[in-house]
Design a protein around this motif. Structure first.
Motif, PDB file in Angstrom:
ATOM      1  N   TYR A   4       0.756  -1.223  -0.101  1.00 19.38           N
ATOM      2  CA  TYR A   4       0.093   0.065   0.098  1.00 19.38           C
ATOM      3  C   TYR A   4       0.970   1.286   0.101  1.00 19.38           C
ATOM      4  CZ  TYR A   4      -4.068  -2.987   1.018  1.00 19.38           C
ATOM      5  OH  TYR A   4      -5.019  -4.117   0.824  1.00 19.38           O
ATOM      6  N   GLY A   5       2.231   1.129   0.194  1.00 18.50           N
ATOM      7  CA  GLY A   5       2.885   2.109   0.088  1.00 18.50           C
ATOM      8  C   GLY A   5       2.960   3.058   1.450  1.00 18.50           C
ATOM      9  N   MET A   6       2.416   2.399   2.507  1.00 22.34           N
ATOM     10  CA  MET A   6       2.384   3.106   3.644  1.00 22.34           C
ATOM     11  C   MET A   6       3.780   3.348   4.273  1.00 22.34           C
ATOM     12  SD  MET A   6      -0.780   0.923   5.380  1.00 22.34           S
ATOM     13  CE  MET A   6      -1.131   2.146   6.811  1.00 22.34           C
ATOM     14  N   GLN A   7       3.630   4.689   5.011  1.00 22.10           N
ATOM     15  CA  GLN A   7       5.224   4.909   5.609  1.00 22.10           C
ATOM     16  C   GLN A   7       5.286   4.326   6.966  1.00 22.10           C
ATOM     17  OE1 GLN A   7       7.565   6.724   3.696  1.00 22.10           O
ATOM     18  NE2 GLN A   7       5.985   6.352   2.016  1.00 22.10           N
ATOM     19  N   GLY A   8       6.371   4.026   7.280  1.00 24.31           N
ATOM     20  CA  GLY A   8       6.673   3.460   8.379  1.00 24.31           C
ATOM     21  C   GLY A   8       6.489   4.533   9.603  1.00 24.31           C
ATOM     22  N   SER A   9       5.536   4.272  10.774  1.00 23.85           N
ATOM     23  CA  SER A   9       5.380   5.140  11.544  1.00 23.85           C
ATOM     24  C   SER A   9       4.985   4.477  12.798  1.00 23.85           C
ATOM     25  CB  SER A   9       4.470   6.372  11.118  1.00 23.85           C
ATOM     26  OG  SER A   9       2.971   5.242  10.915  1.00 23.85           O
ATOM     27  N   THR A  10       4.870   5.326  13.891  1.00 23.19           N
ATOM     28  CA  THR A  10       4.306   4.735  15.120  1.00 23.19           C
ATOM     29  C   THR A  10       2.708   4.154  14.846  1.00 23.19           C
ATOM     30  OG1 THR A  10       5.595   6.032  16.446  1.00 23.19           O
ATOM     31  CG2 THR A  10       3.867   5.211  17.465  1.00 23.19           C
ATOM     32  N   ARG A  11       2.168   5.043  14.023  1.00 23.55           N
ATOM     33  CA  ARG A  11       0.577   4.608  13.640  1.00 23.55           C
ATOM     34  C   ARG A  11       0.634   3.346  12.929  1.00 23.55           C
ATOM     35  NH1 ARG A  11      -4.313   6.642  13.315  1.00 23.55           N
ATOM     36  NH2 ARG A  11      -5.653   6.093  11.459  1.00 23.55           N
ATOM     37  N   LEU A  12       1.451   3.020  12.120  1.00 28.77           N
ATOM     38  CA  LEU A  12       1.715   1.687  11.363  1.00 28.77           C
ATOM     39  C   LEU A  12       1.910   0.708  12.408  1.00 28.77           C
ATOM     40  CD1 LEU A  12       1.461   0.125   8.929  1.00 28.77           C
ATOM     41  CD2 LEU A  12       3.716   0.528   8.352  1.00 28.77           C
ATOM     42  N   GLU A  13       3.020   1.039  13.271  1.00 32.91           N
ATOM     43  CA  GLU A  13       3.013  -0.061  14.242  1.00 32.91           C
ATOM     44  C   GLU A  13       1.998  -0.391  15.248  1.00 32.91           C
ATOM     45  OE1 GLU A  13       6.637   1.256  16.377  1.00 32.91           O
ATOM     46  OE2 GLU A  13       7.882   1.463  14.916  1.00 32.91           O
ATOM     47  N   LEU A  14       1.254   0.542  15.606  1.00 29.24           N
ATOM     48  CA  LEU A  14      -0.016   0.440  16.243  1.00 29.24           C
ATOM     49  C   LEU A  14      -1.202  -0.437  15.445  1.00 29.24           C
ATOM     50  CD1 LEU A  14      -1.658   3.105  18.621  1.00 29.24           C
ATOM     51  CD2 LEU A  14      -2.934   1.812  17.075  1.00 29.24           C
ATOM     52  N   LEU A  15      -1.374  -0.052  14.597  1.00 31.17           N
ATOM     53  CA  LEU A  15      -2.198  -0.880  13.734  1.00 31.17           C
ATOM     54  C   LEU A  15      -1.787  -2.228  13.498  1.00 31.17           C
ATOM     55  CD1 LEU A  15      -3.254   1.732  10.956  1.00 31.17           C
ATOM     56  CD2 LEU A  15      -4.657   0.887  12.678  1.00 31.17           C
ATOM     57  N   SER A  16      -0.542  -2.474  13.055  1.00 28.77           N
ATOM     58  CA  SER A  16      -0.082  -3.815  12.944  1.00 28.77           C
ATOM     59  C   SER A  16      -0.201  -4.622  14.103  1.00 28.77           C
ATOM     60  CB  SER A  16       1.459  -3.907  12.565  1.00 28.77           C
ATOM     61  OG  SER A  16       1.326  -3.134  11.373  1.00 28.77           O
ATOM     62  N   GLY A  17       0.182  -3.985  15.225  1.00 23.92           N
ATOM     63  CA  GLY A  17       0.245  -5.035  16.550  1.00 23.92           C
ATOM     64  C   GLY A  17      -1.279  -5.106  16.969  1.00 23.92           C
ATOM     65  N   PHE A  18      -2.283  -4.136  16.854  1.00 25.95           N
ATOM     66  CA  PHE A  18      -3.559  -4.313  16.981  1.00 25.95           C
ATOM     67  C   PHE A  18      -4.219  -5.343  16.123  1.00 25.95           C
ATOM     68  CE2 PHE A  18      -8.111  -3.377  16.143  1.00 25.95           C
ATOM     69  CZ  PHE A  18      -8.495  -2.958  17.557  1.00 25.95           C
ATOM     70  N   LEU A  19      -3.858  -5.303  14.927  1.00 29.57           N
ATOM     71  CA  LEU A  19      -4.541  -6.412  13.779  1.00 29.57           C
ATOM     72  C   LEU A  19      -3.761  -8.020  14.213  1.00 29.57           C
ATOM     73  CD1 LEU A  19      -4.150  -4.699  10.557  1.00 29.57           C
ATOM     74  CD2 LEU A  19      -6.277  -5.320  11.914  1.00 29.57           C
ATOM     75  N   VAL A  20      -2.668  -8.036  14.669  1.00 32.61           N
ATOM     76  CA  VAL A  20      -2.123  -9.102  15.029  1.00 32.61           C
ATOM     77  C   VAL A  20      -2.672  -9.827  16.363  1.00 32.61           C
ATOM     78  CG1 VAL A  20       0.180 -10.325  15.788  1.00 32.61           C
ATOM     79  CG2 VAL A  20       0.128  -8.837  13.669  1.00 32.61           C
ATOM     80  N   GLY A  21      -2.707  -8.965  17.343  1.00 28.62           N
ATOM     81  CA  GLY A  21      -3.328  -9.390  18.656  1.00 28.62           C
ATOM     82  C   GLY A  21      -4.731  -9.621  18.215  1.00 28.62           C
ATOM     83  N   GLY A  22      -5.624  -9.167  17.592  1.00 27.58           N
ATOM     84  CA  GLY A  22      -6.808  -9.177  17.265  1.00 27.58           C
ATOM     85  C   GLY A  22      -7.156 -10.591  16.492  1.00 27.58           C
ATOM     86  N   SER A  45      -6.516  -0.335   5.904  1.00 28.56           N
ATOM     87  CA  SER A  45      -5.416   0.349   4.991  1.00 28.56           C
ATOM     88  C   SER A  45      -5.956   1.702   4.142  1.00 28.56           C
ATOM     89  CB  SER A  45      -5.536  -0.717   3.665  1.00 28.56           C
ATOM     90  OG  SER A  45      -6.670  -0.829   3.016  1.00 28.56           O
ATOM     91  N   GLU A  46      -7.220   2.110   4.690  1.00 30.24           N
ATOM     92  CA  GLU A  46      -8.035   3.238   4.132  1.00 30.24           C
ATOM     93  C   GLU A  46      -7.840   4.229   5.105  1.00 30.24           C
ATOM     94  OE1 GLU A  46     -12.018   2.058   3.611  1.00 30.24           O
ATOM     95  OE2 GLU A  46     -11.582   0.797   1.994  1.00 30.24           O
ATOM     96  N   PHE A  47      -7.293   3.939   6.490  1.00 30.49           N
ATOM     97  CA  PHE A  47      -7.074   4.952   7.480  1.00 30.49           C
ATOM     98  C   PHE A  47      -6.033   5.965   6.978  1.00 30.49           C
ATOM     99  CE2 PHE A  47      -8.233   2.204  11.141  1.00 30.49           C
ATOM    100  CZ  PHE A  47      -9.688   2.181  10.621  1.00 30.49           C
ATOM    101  N   PRO A  48      -6.281   7.455   7.219  1.00 29.46           N
ATOM    102  CA  PRO A  48      -5.231   8.332   6.874  1.00 29.46           C
ATOM    103  C   PRO A  48      -3.785   8.035   7.656  1.00 29.46           C
ATOM    104  CG  PRO A  48      -6.838   9.260   8.265  1.00 29.46           C
ATOM    105  CD  PRO A  48      -7.465   7.933   7.769  1.00 29.46           C
ATOM    106  N   GLN A  49      -2.768   8.199   7.057  1.00 29.44           N
ATOM    107  CA  GLN A  49      -1.548   8.033   7.676  1.00 29.44           C
ATOM    108  C   GLN A  49      -0.903   9.024   8.674  1.00 29.44           C
ATOM    109  OE1 GLN A  49       1.738   6.017   5.692  1.00 29.44           O
ATOM    110  NE2 GLN A  49       0.417   6.096   3.762  1.00 29.44           N
TER     111      GLN A  49
END
Length: 221
Positions: free
Chosen positions: A152-170, A202-206
């Motif tokens: 998706y071309g998303m930039q590495g960020s704390t927000r991306l880390e949070l989303l990734s962790g949230f999805l994996v845990g969920g 993936s649709e959340f604003p970065q």
């Protein structure tokens, strides 16, 4: 001190036989850890009996039961991660990548519920497995973040880390509930519903701005 080389029997080298025995111990360890007794069933004597091998062979590859438990856990995690990555690598369309990866993970766990019990069961709480679970969660979070950046071309960020962790845990909690029979859903439904959640993120604003939260004051209907 020189090490005596392992000899060849029947065209199979000693190192190959040792590797085969190690694989058999790992499979036997998974059988015991994935049983209702879990960690209590995993003893050196028990795993040797399960594998049909003498105790002396156990110590060719492992120093104790904790090292075996760690090896079993790593084997399952690597199998799931590698298989899922291989599956999505041959798919081009982003939405199909998400569904393909999730479908492969769910299928691996459904095919062999021992994998799910090893990864998610709260009864497997011994020190080495607690440590490995923390590391595997971090691994899957990093892998998901990498896929999000590449696809998706998303930039590495704390927000991306949070989303990734949230999805994996969920996803882990969802699969735990499903394997326990507490989630009334078919395998395709689990895959599709989880895919919808993954795709929605993936649709959340970065770079989200601060938003206000409306709290009813009690006067509203």
């Amino acid at each position: 001190m020189a090490t005596t080389p392992l000899r060849v029997y029947g065209g199979v080298t000693g190192s190959d036989r040792q590797a085969e025995r190690r694989a058999l111990f790992i499979e036997s360890g998974l059988e015991l850890l994935g049983s209702p007794d879990g960690e209590a069933a995993l003893t050196v004597r028990g795993v040797c009996r399960q594998a049909g091998l003498a105790n002396r062979y156990f110590y060719e590859s492992f120093t104790d039961r904790d090292e075996l438990a760690t090896a079993v856990y790593d084997h399952v995690v690597n199998e799931i991660a590698t298989t899922a990555l291989d599956a999505v690598a041959v798919v081009q369309e982003p939405e199909r990548k998400v569904r393909t990866g999730l479908a492969r993970i769910v299928r691996l766990i459904a095919d062999d519920p021992r994998r799910g019990r090893l990864l998610f069961s709260p009864f497997l709480s011994g020190t080495p497995l607690v440590h490995r679970r923390t590391e595997s969660t971090r691994l899957f979070t990093q892998l998901l973040g990498t896929q999000a950046r590449q696809v998706y071309g998303m930039q590495g960020s704390t927000r991306l880390e949070l989303l990734s962790g949230f999805l994996v845990g969920g996803l882990a909690q969802t699969l735990t509930t499903w394997l326990d029979g507490e989630l009334d859903a078919t395998e395709p439904e689990v895959v599709e519903w989880c895919a919808e959640i993954f795709l929605a993120t993936s649709e959340f604003p970065q770079q989200p701005g601060r938003t206000s939260i409306h709290v009813p004051d009690g006067s509203e209907p």
